[in-house]
Design an enzyme around this catalytic site. Structure first.
Site, PDB file in Angstrom:
ATOM      1  N   THR A   1       0.837  -1.208   0.000  1.00  0.00           N
ATOM      2  CA  THR A   1       0.000   0.000   0.000  1.00  0.00           C
ATOM      3  C   THR A   1       0.871   1.257   0.000  1.00  0.00           C
ATOM      4  O   THR A   1       1.997   1.239   0.518  1.00  0.00           O
ATOM      5  CB  THR A   1      -0.904   0.006   1.255  1.00  0.00           C
ATOM      6  OG1 THR A   1      -1.456   1.312   1.434  1.00  0.00           O
ATOM      7  CG2 THR A   1      -0.148  -0.343   2.535  1.00  0.00           C
TER       8      THR A   1
ATOM      9  N   GLU B   1       0.405   3.528   1.883  1.00  0.00           N
ATOM     10  CA  GLU B   1       0.462   4.007   3.278  1.00  0.00           C
ATOM     11  C   GLU B   1       1.800   3.676   3.937  1.00  0.00           C
ATOM     12  O   GLU B   1       2.119   4.249   4.980  1.00  0.00           O
ATOM     13  CB  GLU B   1      -0.711   3.439   4.080  1.00  0.00           C
ATOM     14  CG  GLU B   1      -2.037   3.918   3.522  1.00  0.00           C
ATOM     15  CD  GLU B   1      -3.233   3.652   4.426  1.00  0.00           C
ATOM     16  OE1 GLU B   1      -3.065   3.646   5.652  1.00  0.00           O
ATOM     17  OE2 GLU B   1      -4.321   3.452   3.880  1.00  0.00           O
TER      18      GLU B   1
ATOM     19  N   LYS C   1       2.276  -3.682   7.022  1.00  0.00           N
ATOM     20  CA  LYS C   1       2.454  -3.869   5.578  1.00  0.00           C
ATOM     21  C   LYS C   1       3.909  -3.582   5.184  1.00  0.00           C
ATOM     22  O   LYS C   1       4.481  -4.267   4.336  1.00  0.00           O
ATOM     23  CB  LYS C   1       1.509  -2.932   4.799  1.00  0.00           C
ATOM     24  CG  LYS C   1       0.034  -3.216   4.977  1.00  0.00           C
ATOM     25  CD  LYS C   1      -0.412  -4.551   4.424  1.00  0.00           C
ATOM     26  CE  LYS C   1      -0.382  -4.623   2.921  1.00  0.00           C
ATOM     27  NZ  LYS C   1      -0.930  -5.932   2.433  1.00  0.00           N
TER      28      LYS C   1
HETATM   29  P1  NAD Z   1     -10.304  -6.390   2.488  1.00  0.00           P
HETATM   30  O1  NAD Z   1     -10.239  -6.194   3.957  1.00  0.00           O
HETATM   31  O2  NAD Z   1     -11.547  -6.013   1.756  1.00  0.00           O
HETATM   32  O3  NAD Z   1     -10.026  -7.921   2.141  1.00  0.00           O
HETATM   33  C1  NAD Z   1      -9.057  -8.690   2.795  1.00  0.00           C
HETATM   34  C2  NAD Z   1      -9.400 -10.151   2.583  1.00  0.00           C
HETATM   35  O4  NAD Z   1      -8.390 -10.932   3.238  1.00  0.00           O
HETATM   36  C3  NAD Z   1     -10.745 -10.576   3.188  1.00  0.00           C
HETATM   37  O5  NAD Z   1     -11.471 -11.340   2.265  1.00  0.00           O
HETATM   38  C4  NAD Z   1     -10.345 -11.393   4.410  1.00  0.00           C
HETATM   39  O6  NAD Z   1     -11.282 -12.418   4.721  1.00  0.00           O
HETATM   40  C5  NAD Z   1      -9.019 -11.977   3.954  1.00  0.00           C
HETATM   41  N1  NAD Z   1      -8.157 -12.355   5.073  1.00  0.00           N
HETATM   42  C6  NAD Z   1      -7.869 -11.627   6.192  1.00  0.00           C
HETATM   43  N2  NAD Z   1      -7.049 -12.317   6.982  1.00  0.00           N
HETATM   44  C7  NAD Z   1      -6.775 -13.489   6.349  1.00  0.00           C
HETATM   45  C8  NAD Z   1      -5.973 -14.617   6.682  1.00  0.00           C
HETATM   46  N3  NAD Z   1      -5.281 -14.660   7.811  1.00  0.00           N
HETATM   47  N4  NAD Z   1      -5.912 -15.641   5.809  1.00  0.00           N
HETATM   48  C9  NAD Z   1      -6.625 -15.595   4.649  1.00  0.00           C
HETATM   49  N5  NAD Z   1      -7.419 -14.570   4.298  1.00  0.00           N
HETATM   50  C10 NAD Z   1      -7.485 -13.517   5.134  1.00  0.00           C
HETATM   51  O7  NAD Z   1      -9.046  -5.635   1.908  1.00  0.00           O
HETATM   52  P2  NAD Z   1      -8.843  -4.932   0.493  1.00  0.00           P
HETATM   53  O8  NAD Z   1      -9.244  -3.524   0.601  1.00  0.00           O
HETATM   54  O9  NAD Z   1      -9.395  -5.770  -0.582  1.00  0.00           O
HETATM   55  O10 NAD Z   1      -7.256  -4.960   0.405  1.00  0.00           O
HETATM   56  C11 NAD Z   1      -6.566  -6.050  -0.187  1.00  0.00           C
HETATM   57  C12 NAD Z   1      -5.082  -5.798  -0.129  1.00  0.00           C
HETATM   58  O11 NAD Z   1      -4.766  -4.590  -0.818  1.00  0.00           O
HETATM   59  C13 NAD Z   1      -4.548  -5.641   1.280  1.00  0.00           C
HETATM   60  O12 NAD Z   1      -3.310  -6.305   1.352  1.00  0.00           O
HETATM   61  C14 NAD Z   1      -4.368  -4.144   1.456  1.00  0.00           C
HETATM   62  O13 NAD Z   1      -3.314  -3.860   2.338  1.00  0.00           O
HETATM   63  C15 NAD Z   1      -4.038  -3.730   0.036  1.00  0.00           C
HETATM   64  N6  NAD Z   1      -4.420  -2.356  -0.317  1.00  0.00           N
HETATM   65  C16 NAD Z   1      -5.720  -1.934  -0.165  1.00  0.00           C
HETATM   66  C17 NAD Z   1      -6.070  -0.646  -0.571  1.00  0.00           C
HETATM   67  C18 NAD Z   1      -7.492  -0.153  -0.487  1.00  0.00           C
HETATM   68  O14 NAD Z   1      -7.753   1.004  -0.824  1.00  0.00           O
HETATM   69  N7  NAD Z   1      -8.463  -0.969  -0.094  1.00  0.00           N
HETATM   70  C19 NAD Z   1      -5.088   0.212  -1.090  1.00  0.00           C
HETATM   71  C20 NAD Z   1      -3.775  -0.253  -1.224  1.00  0.00           C
HETATM   72  C21 NAD Z   1      -3.468  -1.538  -0.837  1.00  0.00           C
END
Ligand code: NAD
Length: 321
Positions: free
Chosen positions: A131, A133, A163
């Site tokens: 990310t 962040e 992260k």
């Molecule tokens: P989200 O919270 O919607 O989804 C995360 C998923 O991971 C969920 O389905 C959850 O059940 C699963 N999960 C959590 N712990 C787990 C574990 N121990 N084992 C297996 N599955 C597990 O998150 P998102 O917004 O889709 O983000 C996805 C990735 O992208 C993350 O790594 C986040 O850091 C990164 N990211 C997100 C954004 C954003 O704007 N949402 C921006 C940059 C990066």
């Protein structure tokens, strides 16, 4: 046909990525997800029937070494690690959970990849989804400044720190074992399937119910928004053309103050600004994020093409339904 392990594929970005990849490539996908509060298989409803031989779901925790080991035994070409605890506010309450999933879980995946693929494998790829962040906050008075891949890592929250730690581990596996690692650092995503505690779906759902809209601090914090499918496209470009051992920023050069974003949503929904309620600021709240995706653009020609107002309207329609 590449076999891709997608972790966290029942979440927001993972589910959109899976749909994009199944539609636009001939890859095979194994989606593993622990199905925490943020994971929702409805995000992928119909996919199993539509792509019978190319998609499979396995409920598993990325910390479960045996379960992950078994998946590698059956042969994997690519890992795309989306699985994470992703909500900054929750990381302030339970930082230990964030360390367990985001750091230790990533380590389990890296170790299994290295064990199964060996040192310096050819035609394999481990993509760590990170990310923007991890870079911390940009100064408000230098509006031309953007994060590049060379910006210092300076995380503010337990979420971003976890992260950043995972990024360091992933790169150490590249340096030490030659594991073919690439890291993506994307800005804030918006679009369908996001858990409704995050800013955009939260504001939409509360506004639809005429409930007060909580706005942290003075609402002047700036985020750089990208439509989730543009991120999926970028990750696919990186799968095809990314150079191992590299970090690629992904962003749309679309900076918006939180308060302006909320007003735009209210305008589209035809709801009054009187719903806006300022609340005490989040601890350690980063002031501004802005990301340069110039490196990825120079390599692949990719840029985020979605029109913000059009996709925001489409996103609002999704949450209305
Ligand atoms: P989200 O919270 O919607 O989804 C995360 C998923 O991971 C969920 O389905 C959850 O059940 C699963 N999960 C959590 N712990 C787990 C574990 N121990 N084992 C297996 N599955 C597990 O998150 P998102 O917004 O889709 O983000 C996805 C990735 O992208 C993350 O790594 C986040 O850091 C990164 N990211 C997100 C954004 C954003 O704007 N949402 C921006 C940059 C990066």
């Amino acid at each position: 046909m590449k076999k891709i392990l997608v972790t966290g594929g029942a979440g927001f970005i993972g589910s959109n990525f899976i749909k994009f990849m199944l539609k636009h490539t001939d890859c095979q996908i194994i989606n593993i997800d622990k199905l925490t509060y943020a994971g929702n298989l409805d995000n992928l409803s119909g996919i199993e029937k539509l792509y019978t031989n190319r998609y499979k779901f396995v409920k598993a925790d990325i910390n479960d070494n045996d379960a992950i080991g078994e998946l590698f035994v059956n042969g994997l070409d690519i890992v795309v690690n989306f699985a994470a605890e992703s909500h900054v506010d929750r990381s302030i309450e339970t930082p230990d959970l964030f360390a367990r999933t985001n750091i230790m879980g990533t380590l389990v995946l890296l170790q299994n990849a290295q064990k199964s693929w060996g040192n310096t494998p050819i035609d394999k790829l481990f993509i760590q989804i990170s990310t923007d962040e991890v870079y911390g906050s940009l100064p408000e008075d230098k509006l031309k400044e953007r994060f590049t891949e060379n910006s210092p890592i300076n995380p503010s929250s337990p979420y971003s720190a976890s992260k950043a730690a995972a990024d360091m581990l992933a790169m150490s596996f590249y340096q030490t074992y030659g594991l073919p690692v690439i890291i993506t650092r994307c800005s804030n995503n918006y679009g369908p399937n996001q858990f409704p505690e995050k800013l955009i779906p939260l504001i939409i759902s509360k506004a639809l119910n005429d409930e007060p809209l909580p706005v942290y601090g003075d609402g002047q914090n700036i985020r750089d928004w990208i439509y989730v499918e543009d991120n999926a496209k970028a990750v696919n470009e990186i799968i095809n053309q990314g150079i191992i051992g590299n970090v690629y920023n992904i962003g749309a050069e679309n900076e918006i103050k939180n308060i302006d974003l909320i007003k735009q949503i209210l305008d589209i929904l035809n709801k009054p600004y009187t719903l806006i309620h300022y609340v005490e600021d989040r601890l350690g709240h980063d002031r501004r994020y802005a990301i340069s995706a110039a490196k990825l653009n120079a390599l692949t020609g990719w840029s985020a093409l979605s029109d913000f107002t059009e996709k925001l309207t489409l996103t609002i329609e999704h949450y209305k339904k």
